[in-house]
Design a protein around this motif. Structure first.
Motif, PDB file in Angstrom:
ATOM      1  N   ILE A  25     -18.006   6.308  29.478  1.00 24.61           N
ATOM      2  CA  ILE A  25     -17.075   5.247  29.846  1.00 24.61           C
ATOM      3  C   ILE A  25     -15.697   5.521  29.257  1.00 24.61           C
ATOM      4  O   ILE A  25     -14.670   5.365  29.938  1.00 24.61           O
ATOM      5  CB  ILE A  25     -17.615   3.881  29.372  1.00 24.61           C
ATOM      6  CG1 ILE A  25     -18.866   3.505  30.177  1.00 24.61           C
ATOM      7  CG2 ILE A  25     -16.546   2.798  29.493  1.00 24.61           C
ATOM      8  CD1 ILE A  25     -19.593   2.276  29.660  1.00 24.61           C
ATOM      9  N   ASP A  26     -15.652   5.945  28.016  1.00 28.64           N
ATOM     10  CA  ASP A  26     -14.381   6.242  27.371  1.00 28.64           C
ATOM     11  C   ASP A  26     -13.652   7.384  28.081  1.00 28.64           C
ATOM     12  O   ASP A  26     -12.433   7.310  28.301  1.00 28.64           O
ATOM     13  CB  ASP A  26     -14.615   6.596  25.902  1.00 28.64           C
ATOM     14  CG  ASP A  26     -13.318   6.908  25.176  1.00 28.64           C
ATOM     15  OD1 ASP A  26     -12.502   5.978  24.990  1.00 28.64           O
ATOM     16  OD2 ASP A  26     -13.104   8.087  24.797  1.00 28.64           O
ATOM     17  N   GLN A  60     -12.279   6.086  31.455  1.00 33.11           N
ATOM     18  CA  GLN A  60     -11.185   5.132  31.300  1.00 33.11           C
ATOM     19  C   GLN A  60      -9.913   5.768  30.750  1.00 33.11           C
ATOM     20  O   GLN A  60      -8.819   5.261  30.982  1.00 33.11           O
ATOM     21  CB  GLN A  60     -11.631   3.972  30.408  1.00 33.11           C
ATOM     22  CG  GLN A  60     -12.668   3.070  31.060  1.00 33.11           C
ATOM     23  CD  GLN A  60     -13.035   1.882  30.209  1.00 33.11           C
ATOM     24  OE1 GLN A  60     -13.070   1.969  28.986  1.00 33.11           O
ATOM     25  NE2 GLN A  60     -13.331   0.758  30.841  1.00 33.11           N
ATOM     26  N   ILE A  72     -18.920   4.388  37.298  1.00 35.96           N
ATOM     27  CA  ILE A  72     -18.020   3.855  36.268  1.00 35.96           C
ATOM     28  C   ILE A  72     -16.595   3.832  36.796  1.00 35.96           C
ATOM     29  O   ILE A  72     -15.856   2.854  36.622  1.00 35.96           O
ATOM     30  CB  ILE A  72     -18.109   4.695  34.981  1.00 35.96           C
ATOM     31  CG1 ILE A  72     -19.503   4.583  34.360  1.00 35.96           C
ATOM     32  CG2 ILE A  72     -17.046   4.254  33.968  1.00 35.96           C
ATOM     33  CD1 ILE A  72     -19.752   5.559  33.226  1.00 35.96           C
ATOM     34  N   GLY A  73     -16.199   4.920  37.445  1.00 37.22           N
ATOM     35  CA  GLY A  73     -14.850   4.997  38.008  1.00 37.22           C
ATOM     36  C   GLY A  73     -14.597   3.918  39.040  1.00 37.22           C
ATOM     37  O   GLY A  73     -13.535   3.280  39.050  1.00 37.22           O
ATOM     38  N   LEU A  92     -16.082   0.998  39.328  1.00 34.48           N
ATOM     39  CA  LEU A  92     -16.069  -0.329  38.704  1.00 34.48           C
ATOM     40  C   LEU A  92     -14.823  -0.568  37.853  1.00 34.48           C
ATOM     41  O   LEU A  92     -14.425  -1.713  37.640  1.00 34.48           O
ATOM     42  CB  LEU A  92     -17.318  -0.509  37.853  1.00 34.48           C
ATOM     43  CG  LEU A  92     -18.639  -0.619  38.635  1.00 34.48           C
ATOM     44  CD1 LEU A  92     -19.830  -0.518  37.694  1.00 34.48           C
ATOM     45  CD2 LEU A  92     -18.688  -1.929  39.412  1.00 34.48           C
ATOM     46  N   THR A  93     -14.212   0.508  37.360  1.00 38.28           N
ATOM     47  CA  THR A  93     -13.023   0.363  36.512  1.00 38.28           C
ATOM     48  C   THR A  93     -11.731   0.711  37.253  1.00 38.28           C
ATOM     49  O   THR A  93     -10.646   0.622  36.675  1.00 38.28           O
ATOM     50  CB  THR A  93     -13.137   1.253  35.264  1.00 38.28           C
ATOM     51  OG1 THR A  93     -13.304   2.629  35.663  1.00 38.28           O
ATOM     52  CG2 THR A  93     -14.309   0.835  34.401  1.00 38.28           C
ATOM     53  N   ARG A 145     -10.810   3.711  38.369  1.00 37.54           N
ATOM     54  CA  ARG A 145     -10.286   4.982  37.870  1.00 37.54           C
ATOM     55  C   ARG A 145     -10.809   6.146  38.699  1.00 37.54           C
ATOM     56  O   ARG A 145     -11.957   6.141  39.148  1.00 37.54           O
ATOM     57  CB  ARG A 145     -10.722   5.201  36.416  1.00 37.54           C
ATOM     58  CG  ARG A 145     -10.342   4.082  35.475  1.00 37.54           C
ATOM     59  CD  ARG A 145      -8.960   4.249  34.938  1.00 37.54           C
ATOM     60  NE  ARG A 145      -8.640   3.232  33.951  1.00 37.54           N
ATOM     61  CZ  ARG A 145      -7.556   3.254  33.188  1.00 37.54           C
ATOM     62  NH1 ARG A 145      -6.700   4.260  33.285  1.00 37.54           N
ATOM     63  NH2 ARG A 145      -7.317   2.287  32.331  1.00 37.54           N
ATOM     64  N   LYS A 197     -22.111  -2.898  35.394  1.00 34.73           N
ATOM     65  CA  LYS A 197     -21.232  -4.069  35.499  1.00 34.73           C
ATOM     66  C   LYS A 197     -21.298  -4.899  34.228  1.00 34.73           C
ATOM     67  O   LYS A 197     -20.258  -5.322  33.692  1.00 34.73           O
ATOM     68  CB  LYS A 197     -21.648  -4.934  36.699  1.00 34.73           C
ATOM     69  CG  LYS A 197     -21.187  -4.430  38.049  1.00 34.73           C
ATOM     70  CD  LYS A 197     -21.607  -5.414  39.124  1.00 34.73           C
ATOM     71  CE  LYS A 197     -21.128  -4.978  40.499  1.00 34.73           C
ATOM     72  NZ  LYS A 197     -21.547  -5.941  41.562  1.00 34.73           N
ATOM     73  N   LEU A 241     -19.691  -2.904  31.249  1.00 30.23           N
ATOM     74  CA  LEU A 241     -18.232  -2.848  31.308  1.00 30.23           C
ATOM     75  C   LEU A 241     -17.602  -4.212  31.142  1.00 30.23           C
ATOM     76  O   LEU A 241     -16.500  -4.343  30.609  1.00 30.23           O
ATOM     77  CB  LEU A 241     -17.798  -2.231  32.638  1.00 30.23           C
ATOM     78  CG  LEU A 241     -18.124  -0.755  32.798  1.00 30.23           C
ATOM     79  CD1 LEU A 241     -18.044  -0.332  34.259  1.00 30.23           C
ATOM     80  CD2 LEU A 241     -17.173   0.088  31.951  1.00 30.23           C
ATOM     81  N   GLY A 242     -18.331  -5.258  31.568  1.00 29.62           N
ATOM     82  CA  GLY A 242     -17.792  -6.607  31.463  1.00 29.62           C
ATOM     83  C   GLY A 242     -18.141  -7.304  30.172  1.00 29.62           C
ATOM     84  O   GLY A 242     -17.656  -8.394  29.899  1.00 29.62           O
TER      85      GLY A 242
END
Length: 286
Positions: free
Chosen positions: A173-174, A177, A233-234, A236-237, A239, A277, A280-281
């Motif tokens: 995730i890091d 992001q 991940i991308g 949902l964020t 990115r 979700k 990340l939330g």
């Protein structure tokens, strides 16, 4: 039921405690100088040392503690042995002497290293890492007590969830992001089934309440690969995800979960996108 829980101040331990406490009286071990965030019932114990004299009377034990130095070989070997193995032996003896009825040991999929062939509970095991060897040693100890009380061993694969740090999923995730490339072994990277922390807690609760016996692989309900996982991940964020390909064969770490399916409704477990979700939330934190 009254349950003793070790590792309650750790990441997974917090989830397990919350799930157990819905229907049971939970007493937790805490390190000297530490305490539970809500000041709940606890007993002070440095797991690298002997059992305290004031151990509570309980019906079941959930041993979820793990050495904080499980990857630090050789410097962390003594602590890993003391916490992962010796404390297990102490708790098993305590359980036998005090008529504890159920013992749930939280193990790791690392006992299957180097992850060759079918990862079934009856496979031959020959781990070489510090965590894999000490978890397997503790598992072997628990087998000697199976005639005295119900023993369950849960081998966890790729846990993740809100608030986790220092593991594979928060690292991914890091990277996504912050725009750093994700390195893949082969075109799609590792194939795996990530396991949401809330599901682990529910499975542990079932194992204790329903008198599970034996060894169970515990992985997520949905297989994916590192490329697809990072792309989710991308998405949902918001990115873009960059990849670096290491031209080798893509590894596969997927376990046989037939035993788990025979005792637990895996259809109720958290799918990858829903778990991400919540992660990340920050939803579902304990």
């Amino acid at each position: 039921m009254r349950i003793l829980l070790t590792g309650a101040t750790g990441y997974l331990g917090g989830w397990i405690r919350a799930a157990l406490a819905r229907d049971h009286d939970v007493v937790c071990t805490v390190r000297p100088g530490s305490q539970l965030p809500d000041g709940g019932p606890s007993v002070t114990w440095d797991l690298a040392g002997p059992l305290p004299a004031d151990m509570p009377e309980v019906d079941a034990i959930v041993h979820a503690a793990q050495s904080r130095h499980y990857t630090a070989f050789p410097d962390g070997a003594a602590d890993a042995f003391a916490v992962n193995v010796a404390s297990t032996a102490s708790l098993l003896d305590h359980a036998a002497e005090n008529r504890v009825q159920r013992f749930c040991f939280i193990s790791s999929g690392s006992v299957y290293e180097p992850y060759e062939g079918k990862l079934g509970e009856d496979a031959a095991l020959a781990p070489t890492s510090l965590n894999g060897t000490t978890k397997l040693a503790a598992e072997i100890l628990t087998r000697a007590y199976e005639t005295l009380f119900a023993v369950s061993r849960l081998r966890l694969f790729f846990p993740y969830g809100p608030g986790q740090t220092g593991r594979m999923v928060p690292g991914l995730i890091d990277r996504v992001q912050t725009g750093q490339p994700v390195t893949l072994a082969g075109e799609n990277g590792l194939e795996f089934a990530p396991l949401y922390a809330g599901d682990i807690a529910n499975i542990v609760t079932s194992a204790v309440a329903e008198d599970w016996r034996g060894t169970f692989n515990v992985e997520g309900p949905e297989a994916t690969n590192l490329r697809t996982f990072a792309e989710a991940i991308g998405t949902l964020t918001g990115r873009d995800v960059a990849f670096e390909i290491n031209p080798v064969a893509s590894p596969r770490i997927l376990a046989s979960s037939d035993r788990l399916k025979s005792r637990f409704d895996v259809e109720t477990m958290t799918k990858v996108r829903d778990g991400l979700k919540q992660t990340l939330g920050g939803q579902g934190t304990v």
